[in-house]
Design an enzyme around this catalytic site. Structure first.
Site, PDB file in Angstrom:
ATOM      1  N   SER A 141      -6.789  -4.918  -9.354  1.00 24.53           N
ATOM      2  CA  SER A 141      -6.241  -4.197  -8.242  1.00 24.53           C
ATOM      3  C   SER A 141      -7.032  -4.860  -6.966  1.00 24.53           C
ATOM      4  CB  SER A 141      -6.701  -2.764  -8.440  1.00 24.53           C
ATOM      5  OG  SER A 141      -6.040  -2.089  -7.495  1.00 24.53           O
ATOM      6  N   GLU A 177       9.890  -1.871   2.230  1.00 25.03           N
ATOM      7  CA  GLU A 177      10.937  -1.955   3.406  1.00 25.03           C
ATOM      8  C   GLU A 177      11.436  -3.536   3.685  1.00 25.03           C
ATOM      9  OE1 GLU A 177       8.809  -0.852   7.274  1.00 25.03           O
ATOM     10  OE2 GLU A 177       7.640   0.411   5.885  1.00 25.03           O
ATOM     11  N   HIS A 202      -0.295  -4.592  -8.282  1.00 23.35           N
ATOM     12  CA  HIS A 202       0.643  -3.532  -8.780  1.00 23.35           C
ATOM     13  C   HIS A 202       2.166  -3.784  -8.227  1.00 23.35           C
ATOM     14  CE1 HIS A 202      -2.896  -1.129  -9.631  1.00 23.35           C
ATOM     15  NE2 HIS A 202      -3.104  -1.272  -8.207  1.00 23.35           N
TER      16      HIS A 202
END
Length: 162
Positions: A19, A37, A61
């Site tokens: 992460s 987006e 992720h």
């Protein structure tokens, strides 16, 4: 931190991160931003990382949180860097010989802007951010066992060493 960076780059110690611990490995790091987006320069918040892997920008992720546009947006502001998107349950191993090897259940996405170009676009604010045009961007999706030569920017065939 300079000593840790030097020892890691010499292959004398091994560093790992998941992460945010993976994102901080580059000199430029993604500190936040949107998902899903169209790529635009206002989609991503950048910060200074540790510089362990100075030639990459890492996002984590990756497919799980639909972050392709976010990493493309980051790469558009730093076109000399490779974008590395790491899925959950997946590891990108950066080896001392300049190779990246993939292990795990997901994929590692490599975004290579080496031959890409796009017209300059000023970022006015998040509400009016315009989508980016990016041409000739190379994208590689790597899965378990695949290797990528970071210096030559090519996927290696199984069994080949650079």
């Amino acid at each position: 931190m300079n000593k840790v960076r030097m020892l890691a780059q010499l292959g004398q110690i091994t560093l790992a991160g998941t992460s945010a611990g993976a994102a901080v490995m580059g000199h430029h790091m993604i500190a936040g931003g949107g998902s899903g987006e169209s790529p635009n320069r206002c989609l991503v918040d950048m910060a200074v990382g540790l510089g362990i892997l100075p030639d990459v920008i890492v996002d984590q992720h990756f497919h799980n949180r639909n972050r392709m546009a976010r990493l493309m947006s980051a790469i558009s502001t730093h076109p000399d860097k490779l974008g590395i998107g790491i899925d959950e349950d997946t590891c990108a191993i950066f080896e001392g010989d300049g190779l990246l090897q993939v292990m795990g259940k997901g994929t590692v996405t490599v975004i290579d802007p080496g031959e890409a170009h796009h017209p300059p676009l000023p970022c006015l604010d998040e509400a009016t951010a315009l989508p980016l045009s990016i041409h000739n961007l190379r994208v590689h999706i790597l899965s378990h066992g695949d290797r990528y030569d970071l210096e030559r920017r090519v996927v290696l065939q199984p069994g080949l060493v650079s």
